[in-house]
Design a protein around this motif. Structure first.
Motif, PDB file in Angstrom:
ATOM      1  N   LEU A 175       0.787  -1.140   0.038  1.00 21.51           N
ATOM      2  CA  LEU A 175       0.028  -0.090  -0.074  1.00 21.51           C
ATOM      3  C   LEU A 175       0.828   1.227   0.073  1.00 21.51           C
ATOM      4  O   LEU A 175       0.295   2.320  -0.598  1.00 21.51           O
TER       5      LEU A 175
ATOM      6  N   TYR B 252       0.554   6.687   2.254  1.00 17.84           N
ATOM      7  CA  TYR B 252      -0.543   7.159   1.691  1.00 17.84           C
ATOM      8  C   TYR B 252      -1.460   6.848   0.727  1.00 17.84           C
ATOM      9  O   TYR B 252      -0.960   5.946  -0.106  1.00 17.84           O
ATOM     10  N   LYS B 253      -2.624   7.221   0.916  1.00 19.47           N
ATOM     11  CA  LYS B 253      -3.633   6.776  -0.133  1.00 19.47           C
ATOM     12  C   LYS B 253      -3.227   7.358  -1.590  1.00 19.47           C
ATOM     13  O   LYS B 253      -2.921   8.413  -1.538  1.00 19.47           O
TER      14      LYS B 253
ATOM     15  N   GLN C  44      -0.758  11.313  -4.740  1.00 22.44           N
ATOM     16  CA  GLN C  44      -1.433  11.203  -3.439  1.00 22.44           C
ATOM     17  C   GLN C  44      -2.765  11.826  -3.299  1.00 22.44           C
ATOM     18  O   GLN C  44      -2.958  12.852  -3.871  1.00 22.44           O
TER      19      GLN C  44
ATOM     20  N   ALA D  86      -2.579   5.432   4.393  1.00 26.02           N
ATOM     21  CA  ALA D  86      -3.122   4.469   3.606  1.00 26.02           C
ATOM     22  C   ALA D  86      -3.770   3.405   4.747  1.00 26.02           C
ATOM     23  O   ALA D  86      -4.590   2.446   4.386  1.00 26.02           O
TER      24      ALA D  86
ATOM     25  N   ASP E 269      -7.070  -3.989  -2.164  1.00 29.66           N
ATOM     26  CA  ASP E 269      -7.167  -2.472  -1.501  1.00 29.66           C
ATOM     27  C   ASP E 269      -6.789  -1.659  -3.061  1.00 29.66           C
ATOM     28  O   ASP E 269      -6.083  -2.249  -3.910  1.00 29.66           O
TER      29      ASP E 269
ATOM     30  N   ASN F  53      -5.245   0.897  -3.326  1.00 26.55           N
ATOM     31  CA  ASN F  53      -4.035   1.519  -3.173  1.00 26.55           C
ATOM     32  C   ASN F  53      -2.789   0.684  -3.909  1.00 26.55           C
ATOM     33  O   ASN F  53      -1.829   1.016  -4.347  1.00 26.55           O
TER      34      ASN F  53
END
Length: 555
Positions: free
Chosen positions: A218, A221-222, A229, A240, A319, A321
């Motif tokens: 991941l 950070y998302k 980002q 994340a 996920d 990400n």
């Protein structure tokens, strides 16, 4: 070789008097060709084929009339096209690592496979994966009471796992590394118990769970699907995952130990080290409670270690990400340190769906990375040129130089050419397979010095000492007896003797028609001294070209 003396002389004279700055509004790229659009994948130009091989192999090489042409040669790629060349590489016979006591060091084996291996693309992708899913040979302890070297056995198995799955599914690979004993030892997944020897419940070690989320799936950070980002209303990056989720994953992944002849140990106990088989899940040492993972998913209450491992890995694999985080890094290792968001997004789309509804197909992802319009063509698109490329890391700098000279490694009992290459690589800052930390040889998000925010991971290990070591390596390789003494055999037979032809040859091949006029002039002036014999002239031209920024930066 067709003589290009007149044409080259005119080019040198013209550029010697002309300024290097481009007129206003034009791109400041000067070279023998400037191409904006990508070419047909079926009919690549020679320069495009060379650029492809820089990305897909450990360095291009010429067939020089050999029949049949090697599948990793420039001539072959020109003949069959990019798409077919990738297909051939996907099915090439796999070169492996040997962890027995009689085999060469793994670093030596790495360079042998990189120079001599027919499965160049597999080896290159496996090397990229080894720098994302990091295990270091230095992190495995050697048990003195046993005859074998545990670090060698462990890492041989791990590197073979990566190459086996280099074109497989990322979910399969993720489970493979999670259960691998080398990874288990390196990041404390093995013997990570939920109970002590007295049977009292304890908090499992969080190391593997944390690194699996941060480095293997991941990131911190998302991300948007283009790799940028996601930010909150105040412009702050969104995390994340949370600390509570790290703890939940550590419990869900507890209870695994080395495979043993007698099965699982008793509560609070562990099996002795075994690096030849995947780890086994032991419910007696597993936290069977229900855990809340990513996106509110929960594991099955009362289930065993194997069920919870599957649920945990399925959860993180799904996920949003994961695709941009992994795809961007693969692009960085193969093509460019700063891929455009559009490039990342196109590759992510293939990771999510390979065209047949399958998520995580690494073979399809690698094909897309190499066939994308930003990767293809004799040169990067001019609109992206200033930000495109990557500093050749030490291992690739070494292998590319040798493969261009049709180098071969004489692997005998008394010679260890791969070991010598790895000693050079170590002096340049990359000791294979011994990265200094879980962040590999250099942090993946390191900035290029003076790059105004551009990423340049490989620059993290470039300093005055390692820059000097690069020059020393090329000098020793070309001018001393070191190479031949160690069984590194180079072929200068295909190099032109005439200075103008030689400069043209280097520009055509080593720099796929992108040799600047300044570099042409510098090399030409350095090698025209009539006192220099043809062999020394060739070596000097190779030396100067290999140390130029134009060669050091792979575009």
């Amino acid at each position: 070789m067709i003589r290009r003396t007149a044409a080259l002389t005119l080019a040198l004279c013209a550029t010697g008097c002309a300024p290097e700055e481009a007129p206003p509004g034009e791109n400041p790229v000067d070279g023998l060709q400037q191409v904006e659009q990508a070419e047909s994948l079926a009919e690549p130009s020679e320069a495009n084929a060379i650029r492809f091989l820089e990305q897909a192999t450990f360095g291009p090489r010429l067939a020089n009339g050999v029949s049949p042409q090697p599948i990793d040669s420039v001539e072959h790629v020109v003949d069959v096209g990019i798409t077919k060349a990738i297909t051939e590489q996907l099915s090439a016979p796999r070169y492996t690592y040997d962890g027995t006591t009689t085999s060469k060091d793994l670093g030596s084996q790495f360079f042998y496979n990189a120079i001599m291996g027919k499965d160049q693309l597999r080896q290159r992708v496996a090397f990229a994966l080894s720098q994302i899913l990091v295990v270091s040979q230095n992190g495995i302890g050697d048990i003195q009471a046993t005859p074998e070297s545990e670090p060698k056995v462990a890492l041989a198995g791990y590197l073979n796992l990566l190459s086996t799955n280099a074109f497989g599914n990322y979910r399969t690979l993720l489970e493979g590394i999670t259960r691998d004993p080398a990874m288990g030892n390196y990041l404390d997944m093995v013997n990570n118990r939920a109970f002590d020897t007295a049977g009292k419940a304890i908090e499992p070690n969080e190391n593997y769970a944390r690194e699996m989320l941060q480095l293997f799936t991941l990131g911190l950070y998302k991300l948007n699907e283009d790799g940028t980002q996601k930010l909150d209303a105040n412009g702050v990056p969104l995390p994340a995952y949370t600390e509570a989720q790290v703890q939940a994953f550590s419990r869900a992944l507890s209870g695994w130990t080395f495979a043993g002849a007698t099965g699982c140990p008793t509560k609070g106990r562990s099996n002795p080290a075994n690096y030849t088989q995947p780890m086994v899940g032991c419910d007696v040492n597993h936290d069977s409670g229900s855990q809340t993972l990513l996106r509110g998913a929960v594991t099955t209450a009362g289930a065993g270690a194997a069920v919870h491992l599957k649920e945990a890995l399925d959860n993180v694999f799904a996920d949003p990400n994961l695709p941009p985080f992994i795809c961007k890094q693969l692009i960085q290792h193969l093509v460019t340190s700063n891929p455009s968001p559009a490039y990342v997004s196109r590759v992510v789309a293939v990771f999510k769906n390979n065209g047949s509804g399958v998520r995580g197909d690494l073979g399809a992802v690698v094909r897309k990375i190499l066939e994308d319009t930003e990767a293809r063509g004799p040169q990067p698109p001019l609109s992206l040129y200033a930000n495109f490329g990557r500093l050749r890391p030490p291992a690739l700098f070494i292998t590319s130089t040798i493969r261009w000279l049709n180098g071969t490694l004489e692997q005998t009992a008394d010679k260890n050419p791969g070991g010598k290459l790895n000693s050079w690589s170590k002096s340049l800052g990359q000791d294979v397979p011994r990265p200094s930390s879980v962040f590999s040889y250099y942090p993946p998000n390191a900035l290029a010095p003076g790059g105004n925010g551009l990423l340049g991971p490989e620059f993290s290990i470039l300093d005055t000492a390692t820059a000097t070591a690069r020059a020393n390596f090329v000098h020793d390789l070309l001018f001393s007896s070191t190479a031949a003494t160690n069984g590194i055999l180079l072929d200068y037979g295909s190099l032109p003797a005439d200075p103008s032809d030689l400069v043209y040859w280097l520009g055509r091949y080593w720099l796929h028609d992108a040799m600047s006029s300044n570099l042409q002039l510098a090399v030409y002036n350095a090698i025209i001294d009539p006192r220099a014999g043809s062999t020394r002239r060739q070596k000097l031209a190779l030396y100067l070209t290999s140390l130029s920024p134009e060669y050091q930066i792979q575009r």
